[in-house]
Write a protein that holds these residues in place. Sequence first.
Motif: not given
Lengths: 424, 245
Positions: B4, A320, B47, A317-318, A313, B61
Motif C-alpha cells: 500500500m 468496493f 474512476k 477499488d478494494c 483502498l 460503485r
Amino acid sequence: MGSHPDIISTVEFNYSGDLLATGDKGGRVVIFQREQENKGRPHSRGEYNVYSTFQSHEPEFDYLKSLEIEEKINKIRWLPQQNAAHFLLSTNDKTIKLWKISERDKRAEGYNLKDEDGRLRDPFRITALRVPILKPMDLMVEASPRRIFANAHTYHINSISVNSDHETYLSADDLRINLWHLEITDRSFNIVDIKPVNMEELTEVITAAEFHPHQCNVFVYSSSKGTIRLCDMRSSALCDRHAKFFEEPEDPSSRSFFSEIISSISDVKFSHSGRYMMTRDYLSVKVWDLNMESRPVETHQVHEYLRSKLCSLYENDCIFDKFECCWSGSDSAIMTGSYNNFFRMFDRNTRRDVTLEASRENSKPRASLKPRKVCTGGKRKKDEISVDSLDFNKKILHTAWHPAENIIAVAATNNLYIFQDKLN
Amino acid sequence: MGTMFARGLKRKSAEDGEDVEGGLAGTQATPSYSLQRQSLLDMSLVKLQLCHMLVEPNLCRSVLIANTVRQIQEEMTQDGTWRVLAPQAAGRAPLDRLVSTEILCRSVREQEGERPAADVGDGRTPGLVPGLSAVPSAQALRSPQSSLWEVDSSRENRGGFQKSLDQIFETLESKTPGSVEELFSDVDSSYYDLDAVLTGMVGSTQSGHGSGLQAFTAVATPPPGSSCRSDLGELDHAVEILVET
C-alpha cells in the motif's frame, strides 16, 4: 470474460449440509457431497468430494445496449429437499435458473422396440414380448434446467432468497425486488422499486435482500447508505414503505469522505432463529435485534486497521469489495472474510474472535489452523504480519457454515477450503 | 498490488491554516487538505469515466463514487461561500474532525515542484497539475443539489467541474500517444460512435453506462489535434442534440 473463469463467486450449503454448491466466474456450478461414514476408510467421513459439475450460465450479449452480460454466478440458493432429487436456484446478473440434480443408478434393459445400442429393431423380427428389467449401473448425477426466470431485471441481480413457504422466492437487483412463484416463469411481481423517476436523482441502491426464515410475509433489504428496511408483504402489494427501518447514527468524530462508502452494506443475513439479522459493511459486522431499529446490538470489527488506508483502498477499488457473512448453525458464532486470505470468526457468547488464514502453505490436511494476527503499528512481533504486507488481491468474499455442524467452507479466489472442528 | 502507499500527509493544524493567504477560504481548509481533497475529486472523476464499457458498469460503485464527488463539491462550495462571508468560527465541525487520509505519493511529489506530466503507470491514477490553484469560487461551481447524472446543466455552472476534467485531459494529452491509447485500450471504440450514444441514451433505464456518457458531457470543446478529445466533443454535441439544450 477471458481471465480467471475459476474464481469462485458463491458458496452455499444445502439444508442438510450434505451438499455444498459453488458457483464461479465462468458460469459453472460445482456441487460437493459429504462422504458417509465408512468403516473401511475411517478418515474419509466428513470429506466433501465432487458430486456434480455443470454449466449453469453462458455469456450473453445485449445488442440493444451493446454490452456483455457476464455468466458469473452471483448467488446459489438451495430449495428444501422434497424428494430424491435436489433443486437449487442459480443466478447471474440477469437470469435465474432452477436446476434439478438427480441421481441415476439403474437403467432399463430389454426393450422390445429397440436394441441395447438404441437402434430400432425391425418390427418383423419381433416374435415375442418381454418386460424390460432394471439393472444397476454406475452412479450418474444429472443436472437439468427446469425453469428459466428471465427478462425481469434491468439492473444487476445481487440476491435471491427462497421463501419459507417453499413456493416463492425473491430476486433483487440494484433498484428493484421481484417476487416469483417457482412454477411460473413468465411473470413476476415487483415488490420494491426505488428507481427515481429522474435517474439523475439516484443516490442509493439496493445491495442485498433476504426473506425471513420463518415468517413468509417478511423480508429485508439493505442499501448502499448503510440502512436496512424490513418489509411486510401483507401490508401492501408494493412494499415501498417499510415496516421497520434500521440505521445506526453516524459517529461525527470519524466522518470522512469515505464514510458513506464504508457504510454501504454488502450482505444481510437473518439468524437461524429469526430473531436477529447480521449486516456486513466494509470494516465491520453488525448484529441487529429485529425489535430495535435504532442501533445494532453487537458490532464486531473485522479489520479496523484498514481505516487509515481508505484512500489507497479507494484508489485501487478494494473499498468496493463486497464481503459476505454467515451464522453458525446455532447462531452462537459468525464468520466473515478479509484480505490476505484471512477470515474472521466471532463467538457471540464468549466475545472472543480469531483470525485464520486459508492457504495451502499454512495448512496441511487434518492439521489445526494457527491463529493469525495483523500488526497495526509499533513493533511487529514474530508471526505477525504488518498491514502494508497484506495482499489485497487475496480476498475472501464468500464463506459458508454447515447448518448443523462446525464445518465451514471458505472460498479463496479459485480455491475452496473446507475446515471442520476436530471435536467432531 | 501488494504494498500500500505507506506515506501519509498529516493534516496541518488549524493554527497553521490561519497563515495561509489567498488560498482557500478560512482557517480550516489548509492547502494540504485542499490538495488532498482535490486529488480525491480528480481520482473520483477518472474512476467514473474509466468504467469498463464492455460489461455494464457496477451501478453501486458508480453511485458511491458520484456521491463522493457531490460531497466534495458541496464542501468546496461551502468553503467558497465562507470566503465571501465573515468567517464563522463556531459550527464548522466536519473539516476539523476529518480523518487524515493518505495522499497520493505522486501528488505530493508534484506539489514539491516536479513536472506536471506525472507517470500514470497503470493508467489508473490521475496526474495532478502542480500549482493547482484554490477551488474556484462558489459561483463557478454547480449547486450542491445538482447531480452528476445531469446532462442539461448550463455550462457556467459546470465551471469548476469542467476545470477539473480539463486538467485531467490535459495531463493525459501530454503523454505519448501510445499511452493515451493504452489508457482507453479496453474501451470499445464503438463507444465514441453516435449509434452507441443513442443506444445508451434511448434506454432511459440506464445505469452506469449512461452516467459515463453524462460525465463526458462536461468536457469543453477540445483543441484541435487531439483525437481522443475530438471524439468526446462530438459526443458532447450529440448529447446536446438529444436533450435539446
